[in-house]
Design a protein around this motif. Sequence first.
Motif, PDB file in Angstrom:
ATOM      1  N   PHE A 154      10.307  10.443  13.291  1.00 35.30           N
ATOM      2  CA  PHE A 154       9.570  10.028  12.093  1.00 35.30           C
ATOM      3  C   PHE A 154       8.053  10.032  12.328  1.00 35.30           C
ATOM      4  CE2 PHE A 154      13.555   7.609  12.496  1.00 35.30           C
ATOM      5  CZ  PHE A 154      14.252   8.121  11.424  1.00 35.30           C
ATOM      6  N   ARG A 155       7.556  11.089  12.886  1.00 44.36           N
ATOM      7  CA  ARG A 155       6.159  11.166  13.320  1.00 44.36           C
ATOM      8  C   ARG A 155       5.154  10.928  12.185  1.00 44.36           C
ATOM      9  NH1 ARG A 155       4.199  15.272  17.911  1.00 44.36           N
ATOM     10  NH2 ARG A 155       2.132  14.420  18.190  1.00 44.36           N
ATOM     11  N   GLU A 156       5.528  11.212  10.972  1.00 44.09           N
ATOM     12  CA  GLU A 156       4.608  11.062   9.835  1.00 44.09           C
ATOM     13  C   GLU A 156       4.134   9.620   9.634  1.00 44.09           C
ATOM     14  OE1 GLU A 156       8.804  10.724   8.162  1.00 44.09           O
ATOM     15  OE2 GLU A 156       7.808  12.043   9.585  1.00 44.09           O
ATOM     16  N   TYR A 157       4.887   8.649  10.133  1.00 44.82           N
ATOM     17  CA  TYR A 157       4.493   7.250   9.970  1.00 44.82           C
ATOM     18  C   TYR A 157       3.261   6.885  10.802  1.00 44.82           C
ATOM     19  CZ  TYR A 157       8.814   6.631   7.429  1.00 44.82           C
ATOM     20  OH  TYR A 157       9.811   6.726   6.510  1.00 44.82           O
ATOM     21  N   TYR A 158       2.923   7.709  11.763  1.00 44.26           N
ATOM     22  CA  TYR A 158       1.709   7.474  12.539  1.00 44.26           C
ATOM     23  C   TYR A 158       0.451   7.775  11.734  1.00 44.26           C
ATOM     24  CZ  TYR A 158       4.214   6.694  16.900  1.00 44.26           C
ATOM     25  OH  TYR A 158       5.018   6.172  17.888  1.00 44.26           O
ATOM     26  N   GLN A 159       0.571   8.387  10.581  1.00 46.33           N
ATOM     27  CA  GLN A 159      -0.605   8.764   9.784  1.00 46.33           C
ATOM     28  C   GLN A 159      -0.986   7.709   8.747  1.00 46.33           C
ATOM     29  OE1 GLN A 159      -2.344  11.341  10.858  1.00 46.33           O
ATOM     30  NE2 GLN A 159      -0.716  11.414  12.396  1.00 46.33           N
ATOM     31  N   THR A 160      -0.490   6.486   8.871  1.00 40.74           N
ATOM     32  CA  THR A 160      -0.727   5.474   7.835  1.00 40.74           C
ATOM     33  C   THR A 160      -2.020   4.681   8.019  1.00 40.74           C
ATOM     34  OG1 THR A 160       0.716   3.968   9.046  1.00 40.74           O
ATOM     35  CG2 THR A 160       1.703   5.196   7.233  1.00 40.74           C
ATOM     36  N   GLU A 218       0.815  -1.217   0.000  1.00 43.26           N
ATOM     37  CA  GLU A 218       0.000   0.000   0.000  1.00 43.26           C
ATOM     38  C   GLU A 218       0.852   1.272   0.000  1.00 43.26           C
ATOM     39  OE1 GLU A 218      -3.435   0.681  -0.045  1.00 43.26           O
ATOM     40  OE2 GLU A 218      -3.510  -1.423  -0.677  1.00 43.26           O
ATOM     41  N   TYR A 219       1.967   1.246   0.688  1.00 37.96           N
ATOM     42  CA  TYR A 219       2.811   2.442   0.824  1.00 37.96           C
ATOM     43  C   TYR A 219       4.159   2.179   0.167  1.00 37.96           C
ATOM     44  CZ  TYR A 219      -0.848   3.667   4.148  1.00 37.96           C
ATOM     45  OH  TYR A 219      -2.052   3.942   4.719  1.00 37.96           O
ATOM     46  N   ILE A 276       4.595  -0.163  14.558  1.00 34.63           N
ATOM     47  CA  ILE A 276       3.761   0.676  15.423  1.00 34.63           C
ATOM     48  C   ILE A 276       2.484  -0.073  15.801  1.00 34.63           C
ATOM     49  CG2 ILE A 276       2.376   2.795  15.552  1.00 34.63           C
ATOM     50  CD1 ILE A 276       4.487   4.089  13.678  1.00 34.63           C
ATOM     51  N   THR A 277       1.897  -0.789  14.834  1.00 35.75           N
ATOM     52  CA  THR A 277       0.692  -1.577  15.113  1.00 35.75           C
ATOM     53  C   THR A 277       0.988  -2.648  16.155  1.00 35.75           C
ATOM     54  OG1 THR A 277      -0.115  -1.179  12.874  1.00 35.75           O
ATOM     55  CG2 THR A 277      -1.101  -3.020  14.082  1.00 35.75           C
ATOM     56  N   TRP A 278       2.116  -3.344  15.998  1.00 35.58           N
ATOM     57  CA  TRP A 278       2.514  -4.348  16.990  1.00 35.58           C
ATOM     58  C   TRP A 278       2.664  -3.694  18.354  1.00 35.58           C
ATOM     59  CZ3 TRP A 278       7.246  -4.255  19.606  1.00 35.58           C
ATOM     60  CH2 TRP A 278       7.487  -5.352  20.444  1.00 35.58           C
ATOM     61  N   THR A 281      -2.418   3.220  13.859  1.00 38.13           N
ATOM     62  CA  THR A 281      -1.230   4.048  14.096  1.00 38.13           C
ATOM     63  C   THR A 281      -1.627   5.470  14.490  1.00 38.13           C
ATOM     64  OG1 THR A 281      -1.004   4.524  11.722  1.00 38.13           O
ATOM     65  CG2 THR A 281       0.289   2.690  12.604  1.00 38.13           C
ATOM     66  N   ARG A 282      -2.706   5.988  13.893  1.00 40.01           N
ATOM     67  CA  ARG A 282      -3.198   7.316  14.301  1.00 40.01           C
ATOM     68  C   ARG A 282      -3.713   7.282  15.737  1.00 40.01           C
ATOM     69  NH1 ARG A 282      -4.902   7.238   8.895  1.00 40.01           N
ATOM     70  NH2 ARG A 282      -6.987   6.548   9.459  1.00 40.01           N
ATOM     71  N   LEU A 283      -4.397   6.195  16.086  1.00 42.79           N
ATOM     72  CA  LEU A 283      -4.886   6.031  17.457  1.00 42.79           C
ATOM     73  C   LEU A 283      -3.715   5.954  18.433  1.00 42.79           C
ATOM     74  CD1 LEU A 283      -7.261   5.577  19.380  1.00 42.79           C
ATOM     75  CD2 LEU A 283      -7.111   3.158  18.829  1.00 42.79           C
ATOM     76  N   MET A 284      -2.677   5.233  18.049  1.00 41.86           N
ATOM     77  CA  MET A 284      -1.493   5.119  18.897  1.00 41.86           C
ATOM     78  C   MET A 284      -0.866   6.488  19.129  1.00 41.86           C
ATOM     79  SD  MET A 284       0.197   2.926  20.563  1.00 41.86           S
ATOM     80  CE  MET A 284       1.754   2.611  21.306  1.00 41.86           C
TER      81      MET A 284
END
Length: 186
Positions: free
Chosen positions: A93-99, A29-30, A41-43, A103-106
């Motif tokens: 690398f905060r932008e990776y939380y927007q995937t 996807e990315y 991050i999901t883990w 990850t946004r919830l985290m």
Amino acid sequence: MKNPRQQVLTKFVALCLILFGYAGYLTYEYDFLTGGIAALITWSFFVLCTPVADAGFLLDFPIRVLFGVRMVFSEIVVWAIAITLNAVVLWKFREYYQTTVLTRLMESILTTPFPYWLIVILSAIGTFLSIRFGDELMDVLHHRDRDFFHSHHFKHEIVLFLFFIFVFFSYYELISSLGISIEDSM
């Protein structure tokens, strides 16, 4: 009948395949880096933000069965890795939380100390209580520390169980305040 060690190894491999499959999907996807970091991050979300030993399915129990290391020690290492991972990603690398949604919830949980850090605290309590019960069960099953297990009073176990129930319901209330609903995601 299969050897218990072989069953544990089979389940470990199956769960690793699920994790790598999810990382592969995110990579598709990315890109490779974004997909890999989003999967980590999901883990870490499942490690830090759920009140049961999720990492136990991947690491703690197999390590206990295969090598005899108490689950509480491997879970401490898992938590240290998850916390370090999030600290580095949030810092650099905060932008990776927007995937993804998780990850946004985290990111929301990590960047809102009150009240959402309580989710992490309640998750730690629930996780380490469940690990404690798992270690005691393994001790009894392997006839180790049998006297230690039986020397605990029944009242002590009831208090711990009731505390775990309190943690679980408190956790549920905090998660509900984030606006998460199973029905919404289906």
